[in-house]
Design a protein around this motif. Structure first.
Motif, PDB file in Angstrom:
ATOM      1  N   THR A   1       0.827  -1.204   0.000  1.00  0.00           N
ATOM      2  CA  THR A   1       0.000   0.000   0.000  1.00  0.00           C
ATOM      3  C   THR A   1       0.861   1.254   0.000  1.00  0.00           C
ATOM      4  O   THR A   1       0.559   2.233  -0.695  1.00  0.00           O
ATOM      5  CB  THR A   1      -0.931  -0.011   1.221  1.00  0.00           C
ATOM      6  OG1 THR A   1      -1.662  -1.238   1.253  1.00  0.00           O
ATOM      7  CG2 THR A   1      -1.910   1.145   1.160  1.00  0.00           C
ATOM      8  N   LYS A   2       1.957   1.223   0.774  1.00  0.00           N
ATOM      9  CA  LYS A   2       2.864   2.372   0.773  1.00  0.00           C
ATOM     10  C   LYS A   2       3.491   2.583  -0.596  1.00  0.00           C
ATOM     11  O   LYS A   2       3.690   3.725  -1.041  1.00  0.00           O
ATOM     12  CB  LYS A   2       3.960   2.170   1.822  1.00  0.00           C
ATOM     13  CG  LYS A   2       3.500   2.355   3.246  1.00  0.00           C
ATOM     14  CD  LYS A   2       4.672   2.229   4.200  1.00  0.00           C
ATOM     15  CE  LYS A   2       4.245   2.455   5.639  1.00  0.00           C
ATOM     16  NZ  LYS A   2       5.405   2.337   6.579  1.00  0.00           N
ATOM     17  N   ALA A   3       3.837   1.481  -1.274  1.00  0.00           N
ATOM     18  CA  ALA A   3       4.427   1.604  -2.606  1.00  0.00           C
ATOM     19  C   ALA A   3       3.413   2.077  -3.635  1.00  0.00           C
ATOM     20  O   ALA A   3       3.779   2.727  -4.626  1.00  0.00           O
ATOM     21  CB  ALA A   3       5.024   0.262  -3.047  1.00  0.00           C
ATOM     22  N   ALA A   4       2.115   1.775  -3.418  1.00  0.00           N
ATOM     23  CA  ALA A   4       1.095   2.147  -4.402  1.00  0.00           C
ATOM     24  C   ALA A   4       0.593   3.572  -4.209  1.00  0.00           C
ATOM     25  O   ALA A   4       0.196   4.222  -5.185  1.00  0.00           O
ATOM     26  CB  ALA A   4      -0.079   1.177  -4.338  1.00  0.00           C
ATOM     27  N   PHE A   5       0.608   4.098  -2.967  1.00  0.00           N
ATOM     28  CA  PHE A   5       0.064   5.414  -2.691  1.00  0.00           C
ATOM     29  C   PHE A   5       1.189   6.430  -2.455  1.00  0.00           C
ATOM     30  O   PHE A   5       2.291   6.071  -2.027  1.00  0.00           O
ATOM     31  CB  PHE A   5      -0.847   5.382  -1.465  1.00  0.00           C
ATOM     32  CG  PHE A   5      -2.214   4.819  -1.752  1.00  0.00           C
ATOM     33  CD1 PHE A   5      -3.253   5.647  -2.131  1.00  0.00           C
ATOM     34  CD2 PHE A   5      -2.451   3.455  -1.664  1.00  0.00           C
ATOM     35  CE1 PHE A   5      -4.502   5.136  -2.397  1.00  0.00           C
ATOM     36  CE2 PHE A   5      -3.691   2.935  -1.940  1.00  0.00           C
ATOM     37  CZ  PHE A   5      -4.728   3.783  -2.309  1.00  0.00           C
ATOM     38  N   GLU A   6       0.854   7.671  -2.708  1.00  0.00           N
ATOM     39  CA  GLU A   6       1.768   8.785  -2.473  1.00  0.00           C
ATOM     40  C   GLU A   6       0.990   9.901  -1.791  1.00  0.00           C
ATOM     41  O   GLU A   6      -0.132  10.240  -2.194  1.00  0.00           O
ATOM     42  CB  GLU A   6       2.351   9.274  -3.798  1.00  0.00           C
ATOM     43  CG  GLU A   6       3.401  10.364  -3.625  1.00  0.00           C
ATOM     44  CD  GLU A   6       4.053  10.753  -4.934  1.00  0.00           C
ATOM     45  OE1 GLU A   6       4.703  11.819  -4.994  1.00  0.00           O
ATOM     46  OE2 GLU A   6       3.911   9.990  -5.903  1.00  0.00           O
ATOM     47  N   LYS A   7       1.571  10.485  -0.752  1.00  0.00           N
ATOM     48  CA  LYS A   7       0.931  11.543   0.012  1.00  0.00           C
ATOM     49  C   LYS A   7       1.294  12.897  -0.579  1.00  0.00           C
ATOM     50  O   LYS A   7       2.470  13.260  -0.653  1.00  0.00           O
ATOM     51  CB  LYS A   7       1.366  11.448   1.476  1.00  0.00           C
ATOM     52  CG  LYS A   7       0.537  12.286   2.432  1.00  0.00           C
ATOM     53  CD  LYS A   7       0.935  11.991   3.868  1.00  0.00           C
ATOM     54  CE  LYS A   7       0.082  12.758   4.857  1.00  0.00           C
ATOM     55  NZ  LYS A   7       0.490  12.487   6.254  1.00  0.00           N
TER      56      LYS A   7
ATOM     57  N   ASN B   1      -3.174   7.349  -5.768  1.00  0.00           N
ATOM     58  CA  ASN B   1      -2.815   5.992  -6.165  1.00  0.00           C
ATOM     59  C   ASN B   1      -2.027   6.047  -7.472  1.00  0.00           C
ATOM     60  O   ASN B   1      -2.535   6.507  -8.502  1.00  0.00           O
ATOM     61  CB  ASN B   1      -4.078   5.142  -6.339  1.00  0.00           C
ATOM     62  CG  ASN B   1      -3.764   3.667  -6.397  1.00  0.00           C
ATOM     63  OD1 ASN B   1      -2.745   3.265  -6.964  1.00  0.00           O
ATOM     64  ND2 ASN B   1      -4.633   2.856  -5.824  1.00  0.00           N
ATOM     65  N   LYS B   2      -0.765   5.582  -7.426  1.00  0.00           N
ATOM     66  CA  LYS B   2       0.093   5.649  -8.605  1.00  0.00           C
ATOM     67  C   LYS B   2      -0.383   4.725  -9.723  1.00  0.00           C
ATOM     68  O   LYS B   2      -0.159   5.025 -10.906  1.00  0.00           O
ATOM     69  CB  LYS B   2       1.527   5.271  -8.226  1.00  0.00           C
ATOM     70  CG  LYS B   2       2.131   6.134  -7.133  1.00  0.00           C
ATOM     71  CD  LYS B   2       3.517   5.640  -6.766  1.00  0.00           C
ATOM     72  CE  LYS B   2       4.111   6.417  -5.612  1.00  0.00           C
ATOM     73  NZ  LYS B   2       5.438   5.895  -5.206  1.00  0.00           N
ATOM     74  N   LYS B   3      -1.026   3.604  -9.389  1.00  0.00           N
ATOM     75  CA  LYS B   3      -1.407   2.621 -10.399  1.00  0.00           C
ATOM     76  C   LYS B   3      -2.724   2.989 -11.081  1.00  0.00           C
ATOM     77  O   LYS B   3      -2.829   2.953 -12.300  1.00  0.00           O
ATOM     78  CB  LYS B   3      -1.499   1.237  -9.772  1.00  0.00           C
ATOM     79  CG  LYS B   3      -0.170   0.735  -9.228  1.00  0.00           C
ATOM     80  CD  LYS B   3      -0.309  -0.664  -8.660  1.00  0.00           C
ATOM     81  CE  LYS B   3       1.031  -1.176  -8.147  1.00  0.00           C
ATOM     82  NZ  LYS B   3       0.909  -2.549  -7.576  1.00  0.00           N
TER      83      LYS B   3
ATOM     84  N   PRO C   1      -8.625  14.652  -5.104  1.00  0.00           N
ATOM     85  CA  PRO C   1      -9.798  13.771  -5.012  1.00  0.00           C
ATOM     86  C   PRO C   1     -11.091  14.562  -5.128  1.00  0.00           C
ATOM     87  O   PRO C   1     -11.259  15.605  -4.504  1.00  0.00           O
ATOM     88  CB  PRO C   1      -9.655  13.108  -3.645  1.00  0.00           C
ATOM     89  CG  PRO C   1      -8.715  13.968  -2.880  1.00  0.00           C
ATOM     90  CD  PRO C   1      -7.795  14.580  -3.887  1.00  0.00           C
ATOM     91  N   ARG C   2     -11.996  14.066  -5.958  1.00  0.00           N
ATOM     92  CA  ARG C   2     -13.268  14.739  -6.149  1.00  0.00           C
ATOM     93  C   ARG C   2     -14.142  14.555  -4.910  1.00  0.00           C
ATOM     94  O   ARG C   2     -14.044  13.557  -4.215  1.00  0.00           O
ATOM     95  CB  ARG C   2     -13.988  14.165  -7.367  1.00  0.00           C
ATOM     96  CG  ARG C   2     -14.235  12.667  -7.272  1.00  0.00           C
ATOM     97  CD  ARG C   2     -14.846  12.162  -8.538  1.00  0.00           C
ATOM     98  NE  ARG C   2     -15.033  10.720  -8.476  1.00  0.00           N
ATOM     99  CZ  ARG C   2     -15.520   9.995  -9.472  1.00  0.00           C
ATOM    100  NH1 ARG C   2     -15.835  10.594 -10.608  1.00  0.00           N
ATOM    101  NH2 ARG C   2     -15.686   8.694  -9.348  1.00  0.00           N
ATOM    102  N   PRO C   3     -15.049  15.498  -4.625  1.00  0.00           N
ATOM    103  CA  PRO C   3     -15.902  15.361  -3.434  1.00  0.00           C
ATOM    104  C   PRO C   3     -16.870  14.202  -3.581  1.00  0.00           C
ATOM    105  O   PRO C   3     -17.269  13.818  -4.669  1.00  0.00           O
ATOM    106  CB  PRO C   3     -16.631  16.714  -3.387  1.00  0.00           C
ATOM    107  CG  PRO C   3     -16.600  17.223  -4.793  1.00  0.00           C
ATOM    108  CD  PRO C   3     -15.292  16.739  -5.362  1.00  0.00           C
TER     109      PRO C   3
END
Length: 390
Positions: free
Chosen positions: A272-278, A291-293, A330-332
């Motif tokens: 999950t850490k590898a797939a997401f970026e803050k 989400n990078k993917k 991110p959209r509402p």
């Protein structure tokens, strides 16, 4: 003339007899050839059938041998992991025993006559504490030394100078702590409910926010008691009983399952850490997760991370250099405006879930997991394309 006609007829009869004999011989040869050809055909078919039966027997024997070999490898791997886990547990217990013995040598237990209680004095640092040290084990394991004025009790650090202002500050602090405890316990009483299990007749506590249930009373309630609100099961699930291992083998299995679950959770967190970026959003002044993917973005932290979080690579003030155009905010969340809109949304979610399950089932049917004895690893073989991959 008569003799010539007789000779001609006799010659014709002989010729006809020879021709008939030759035809009979040809028919016999053709019959023998047909029988020989039929014999060869039957022999070839019998040989082919015997070969197929032999191959099937060999394949069954090889598959049975491979199954036994795989089970043996699994048992050996489980035994190795269990032995490793037990060894680590034994080392940890030895280390804790060593730390406990060292703590007993460093600390001394003294009696404070004015406070009417025991305190613990550290002979190396000279510090004193009312609470027993963390790795001491049982407080009674430390020998009680005679009172020594050179080893002050913790009460000396909490003495007042006698001024009214200091006393007022102390009373205010104590009052705030008491009010805070009352508020926390009131929130806990509104959050927890006491439910009776109809099967066992015992009472358990249900958290109406997280949906979790437990047999023991939550520590946050303290001495407060909660009235039993429900006697029949509803949305509150009954906590599952704690299974105590009855043998060493069962304990090893429980340890293995716990270790595998912990390792699986860690792998999920790493993935999950590898797939997401803050990423930082300058308009709202908050962080969101991208989400990078899939290219999707969301304000809330992914549930798979648990208590951990994704590290921020850049500083907040330098986000112009870090944020590319491909990371959308991110959209509402759009709430359904009517029952039809809600039904359509539920249908779309159900179809997407059903499609994902179908894809997973098709993938399972296409691939086969095989063990490679030479490299001691498993690989996946595609039964349709005939390709293999790790």
């Amino acid at each position: 003339r008569v003799h010539k006609e007789c000779d001609a007829r006799l010659h014709g009869a002989k010729v006809d007899a020879k021709l008939a004999a030759m035809a009979t011989e040809d028919a016999r040869k053709a019959h023998r050839d047909c029988l020989f050809e039929l014999h060869l055909t039957v022999r070839d078919r019998a040989c082919a059938m015997i070969q197929r039966c032999q191959r099937v027997l060999w394949q069954r024997k090889d598959s049975k041998w491979l199954t036994v070999l795989r089970e043996t490898v699994k048992v050996q791997e489980a035994q190795r992991k269990a032995a490793t886990k037990l060894q680590a547990r034994a080392r940890m217990l030895l280390a804790l025993n060593g730390v406990t013995e060292r703590t007993r040598q460093v600390f001394e237990k003294h009696w404070d006559a004015q406070a009417g209680a025991f305190y613990y004095f550290n002979t190396e640092t000279g510090e004193a504490s009312w609470d027993p040290p963390r790795f001491l084990g049982s407080p009674d394991d430390v020998a009680t030394a005679r009172s020594d004025l050179t080893k002050p009790s913790p009460r000396a650090a909490k003495r007042f100078s006698g001024s009214k202002q200091e006393a007022a500050v102390f009373i205010q602090g104590a009052w705030r702590q008491r009010a805070a405890r009352k508020k926390v316990r009131a929130l806990a009483r509104s959050r927890f409910e006491k439910v009776v299990d109809p099967d066992s007749g015992k009472e358990y506590y249900w958290d109406n926010q997280t949906g979790e249930a437990q047999w023991s009373k939550p520590k946050i309630l303290g001495d407060e008691s909660i009235l039993t609100t429900r006697s029949e099961p509803s949305a509150a699930p009954t906590p599952r009983p704690i299974r105590i291992p009855q043998s060493d083998a069962e304990a090893a299995v429980v340890i293995q399952q716990t270790f595998r679950a912990r390792r699986a959770r860690k792998q999920v967190v790493d993935l999950t850490k590898a797939a997401f970026e803050k990423v930082y959003d300058e308009d709202t002044g908050t962080f969101y997760y991208w989400n990078k993917k899939t290219g999707e973005a969301q304000w809330t932290k992914p549930k798979a991370l648990g208590k951990e979080d994704v590290a921020v690579e850049a500083e907040t003030g330098r986000q112009e250099e870090v944020l590319p155009e491909k990371k959308p905010t991110p959209r509402p969340v759009r709430l359904p405006e009517s029952e039809d809109d809600a039904a359509l949304r539920v249908q779309r979610v159900w179809r997407a879930r059903k499609a994902r399950r179908r894809v997973v089932d098709m993938t399972k049917n296409c691939y086969e997991k095989i063990y490679d004895e030479e490299n001691n690893v498993y690989y996946y073989w595609n039964t349709i394309s005939g390709k293999a991959q790790r």
